[in-house]
Motif scaffolding. Structure first.
Motif, PDB file in Angstrom:
ATOM      1  N   LEU A  68      96.155  27.326  66.640  1.00 25.01           N
ATOM      2  CA  LEU A  68      97.098  26.298  66.136  1.00 25.01           C
ATOM      3  C   LEU A  68      96.378  24.875  65.775  1.00 25.01           C
ATOM      4  O   LEU A  68      97.034  24.299  64.996  1.00 25.01           O
ATOM      5  CB  LEU A  68      98.271  26.193  67.126  1.00 25.01           C
ATOM      6  N   SER A  69      95.205  24.545  66.827  1.00 24.49           N
ATOM      7  CA  SER A  69      95.170  23.406  66.289  1.00 24.49           C
ATOM      8  C   SER A  69      94.566  23.230  64.869  1.00 24.49           C
ATOM      9  O   SER A  69      93.941  21.952  64.823  1.00 24.49           O
ATOM     10  CB  SER A  69      93.530  23.007  67.349  1.00 24.49           C
ATOM     11  N   LEU A  70      93.770  24.223  64.387  1.00 26.48           N
ATOM     12  CA  LEU A  70      93.508  24.328  62.929  1.00 26.48           C
ATOM     13  C   LEU A  70      94.354  23.733  61.941  1.00 26.48           C
ATOM     14  O   LEU A  70      94.593  23.848  61.027  1.00 26.48           O
ATOM     15  CB  LEU A  70      92.969  26.084  62.493  1.00 26.48           C
ATOM     16  N   PHE A  71      95.494  23.807  62.153  1.00 22.22           N
ATOM     17  CA  PHE A  71      96.683  22.882  61.498  1.00 22.22           C
ATOM     18  C   PHE A  71      96.054  21.947  61.139  1.00 22.22           C
ATOM     19  O   PHE A  71      96.415  21.547  59.510  1.00 22.22           O
ATOM     20  CB  PHE A  71      98.421  23.283  62.762  1.00 22.22           C
ATOM     21  N   ILE A  72      96.187  21.110  61.683  1.00 21.55           N
ATOM     22  CA  ILE A  72      95.777  20.102  61.416  1.00 21.55           C
ATOM     23  C   ILE A  72      94.524  20.069  59.935  1.00 21.55           C
ATOM     24  O   ILE A  72      94.621  19.166  58.953  1.00 21.55           O
ATOM     25  CB  ILE A  72      95.373  18.248  62.380  1.00 21.55           C
ATOM     26  N   PRO A  73      92.844  20.047  60.331  1.00 22.72           N
ATOM     27  CA  PRO A  73      92.516  20.355  59.877  1.00 22.72           C
ATOM     28  C   PRO A  73      92.849  20.878  57.950  1.00 22.72           C
ATOM     29  O   PRO A  73      92.212  20.645  56.676  1.00 22.72           O
ATOM     30  CB  PRO A  73      91.118  20.624  60.140  1.00 22.72           C
ATOM     31  N   ARG A  96     105.092  30.456  66.717  1.00 21.61           N
ATOM     32  CA  ARG A  96     104.970  32.119  66.570  1.00 21.61           C
ATOM     33  C   ARG A  96     103.294  32.650  66.426  1.00 21.61           C
ATOM     34  O   ARG A  96     102.691  32.088  65.938  1.00 21.61           O
ATOM     35  CB  ARG A  96     105.316  32.171  66.444  1.00 21.61           C
ATOM     36  N   PHE A  97     102.702  33.333  66.999  1.00 21.73           N
ATOM     37  CA  PHE A  97     101.337  33.978  66.816  1.00 21.73           C
ATOM     38  C   PHE A  97     101.897  35.772  67.035  1.00 21.73           C
ATOM     39  O   PHE A  97     101.626  36.167  66.936  1.00 21.73           O
ATOM     40  CB  PHE A  97     100.664  33.993  67.851  1.00 21.73           C
ATOM     41  N   PRO A  98     102.289  35.906  65.457  1.00 20.69           N
ATOM     42  CA  PRO A  98     102.035  37.170  65.159  1.00 20.69           C
ATOM     43  C   PRO A  98     101.396  38.399  65.207  1.00 20.69           C
ATOM     44  O   PRO A  98     101.223  39.218  65.228  1.00 20.69           O
ATOM     45  CB  PRO A  98     102.810  37.134  63.448  1.00 20.69           C
ATOM     46  N   ALA A  99     100.339  37.675  64.783  1.00 18.80           N
ATOM     47  CA  ALA A  99      99.142  38.732  64.625  1.00 18.80           C
ATOM     48  C   ALA A  99      97.481  37.793  65.077  1.00 18.80           C
ATOM     49  O   ALA A  99      97.753  36.458  65.111  1.00 18.80           O
ATOM     50  CB  ALA A  99      98.203  38.923  63.188  1.00 18.80           C
ATOM     51  N   PRO A 100      96.591  38.168  65.906  1.00 17.83           N
ATOM     52  CA  PRO A 100      95.224  38.058  66.264  1.00 17.83           C
ATOM     53  C   PRO A 100      94.145  36.868  64.972  1.00 17.83           C
ATOM     54  O   PRO A 100      94.071  38.385  64.666  1.00 17.83           O
ATOM     55  CB  PRO A 100      94.598  38.862  67.400  1.00 17.83           C
ATOM     56  N   VAL A 101      93.355  36.585  65.355  1.00 15.37           N
ATOM     57  CA  VAL A 101      92.325  36.070  64.434  1.00 15.37           C
ATOM     58  C   VAL A 101      91.077  36.617  64.785  1.00 15.37           C
ATOM     59  O   VAL A 101      90.737  35.997  65.814  1.00 15.37           O
ATOM     60  CB  VAL A 101      92.139  34.569  64.331  1.00 15.37           C
ATOM     61  N   PRO A 102      90.834  37.716  64.045  1.00 21.20           N
ATOM     62  CA  PRO A 102      89.135  38.196  64.773  1.00 21.20           C
ATOM     63  C   PRO A 102      88.359  37.406  64.629  1.00 21.20           C
ATOM     64  O   PRO A 102      88.282  36.436  63.440  1.00 21.20           O
ATOM     65  CB  PRO A 102      89.295  40.275  64.269  1.00 21.20           C
ATOM     66  N   VAL A 103      87.528  37.507  65.366  1.00 22.04           N
ATOM     67  CA  VAL A 103      86.492  36.789  64.874  1.00 22.04           C
ATOM     68  C   VAL A 103      85.401  36.961  63.400  1.00 22.04           C
ATOM     69  O   VAL A 103      85.460  38.306  63.180  1.00 22.04           O
ATOM     70  CB  VAL A 103      84.733  36.798  66.100  1.00 22.04           C
ATOM     71  N   PRO A 140     100.694  36.902  59.938  1.00 19.05           N
ATOM     72  CA  PRO A 140     100.086  36.197  59.920  1.00 19.05           C
ATOM     73  C   PRO A 140      99.400  35.642  61.113  1.00 19.05           C
ATOM     74  O   PRO A 140      99.530  36.583  62.021  1.00 19.05           O
ATOM     75  CB  PRO A 140     100.870  34.979  59.305  1.00 19.05           C
ATOM     76  N   ALA A 141      98.612  34.243  61.517  1.00 18.97           N
ATOM     77  CA  ALA A 141      98.193  34.671  62.657  1.00 18.97           C
ATOM     78  C   ALA A 141      98.843  33.262  63.115  1.00 18.97           C
ATOM     79  O   ALA A 141      99.032  33.766  64.434  1.00 18.97           O
ATOM     80  CB  ALA A 141      96.391  33.847  62.208  1.00 18.97           C
ATOM     81  N   CYS A 142      99.740  32.516  62.297  1.00 23.31           N
ATOM     82  CA  CYS A 142     100.307  31.562  63.556  1.00 23.31           C
ATOM     83  C   CYS A 142     101.803  31.257  62.263  1.00 23.31           C
ATOM     84  O   CYS A 142     101.603  31.183  61.331  1.00 23.31           O
ATOM     85  CB  CYS A 142      99.792  30.378  63.678  1.00 23.31           C
ATOM     86  N   VAL A 143     103.031  31.074  62.369  1.00 18.27           N
ATOM     87  CA  VAL A 143     103.995  30.299  62.173  1.00 18.27           C
ATOM     88  C   VAL A 143     104.629  29.146  62.702  1.00 18.27           C
ATOM     89  O   VAL A 143     105.043  29.580  63.939  1.00 18.27           O
ATOM     90  CB  VAL A 143     104.845  31.530  61.739  1.00 18.27           C
ATOM     91  N   LEU A 144     104.544  27.904  62.078  1.00 18.19           N
ATOM     92  CA  LEU A 144     104.989  27.301  62.901  1.00 18.19           C
ATOM     93  C   LEU A 144     105.890  26.229  61.937  1.00 18.19           C
ATOM     94  O   LEU A 144     105.741  26.081  60.705  1.00 18.19           O
ATOM     95  CB  LEU A 144     103.975  25.961  63.340  1.00 18.19           C
ATOM     96  N   GLN A 145     106.870  25.015  62.573  1.00 18.23           N
ATOM     97  CA  GLN A 145     107.112  24.160  62.355  1.00 18.23           C
ATOM     98  C   GLN A 145     106.613  22.277  62.766  1.00 18.23           C
ATOM     99  O   GLN A 145     106.401  22.490  64.350  1.00 18.23           O
ATOM    100  CB  GLN A 145     108.406  24.082  62.458  1.00 18.23           C
ATOM    101  N   SER A 146     105.617  22.499  62.388  1.00 15.00           N
ATOM    102  CA  SER A 146     105.071  20.577  62.767  1.00 15.00           C
ATOM    103  C   SER A 146     105.706  19.705  62.273  1.00 15.00           C
ATOM    104  O   SER A 146     106.480  19.266  60.821  1.00 15.00           O
ATOM    105  CB  SER A 146     103.820  20.324  62.529  1.00 15.00           C
TER     106      SER A 146
END
Length: 152
Positions: A68-73, A96-103, A140-146
């Protein structure tokens, strides 16, 4: 490819526009560990590669709030607003976080400027529908409304 607007009137004219997709960024173990240190969240599924290999995801995964924090950059790579004095992250309507982001995965942002409206104090509030995509993943990893505010 970034869109650049100059001032609040041009920003408002973008309401309803697709902003495209950002460049890819890699989510490294170092980034995950740095986030863990900053937030004091050292859960093993994020920070212990050996234990995480035997866990539910087969390797470490990024914190949802790191994604989520990576949304800004990522968003900054899509839209540049010139001719303003202040840019404020105002909040989120939903996340929402539908899927994890693997390293080691790469993520990018697909975004749409859903709305833009005047707010008291001479500003404009924008609502952005965003989807953080994982390269090669079905979900997706994240779906959001900012929500952000810009002031002249």
């Amino acid at each position: 490819m970034s869109i650049t607007v100059n001032g609040l009137d041009e920003l408002k004219k973008l309401a309803g526009s697709d902003l495209g997709v950002s460049s890819w960024i890699e989510v490294t173990q170092d980034r995950i560990d740095t986030f863990a240190d900053a937030t004091d969240d050292h859960q093993w599924i994020h920070t212990d590669p050996e234990r995480a290999a035997a866990g539910p995801f087969g390797r470490p995964v990024a914190h949802g709030h790191l994604t989520l924090s990576l949304f800004i950059p990522l968003f900054t790579g899509l839209l540049e607003v010139d001719g303003v004095t202040t840019k404020v992250n105002y909040g989120l309507n939903r996340v929402r976080f539908p899927a994890p982001v693997p390293v080691g995965a790469r993520i990018r942002l697909a975004a749409r400027l859903a709305g833009a409206e005047d707010v008291p104090g001479g500003g404009v509030q924008i609502t952005v529908d965003g989807t953080v995509e994982i390269e090669g993943a079905a979900k997706p990893a994240c779906v959001l409304q900012s929500i952000s505010r810009f002031y002249a």
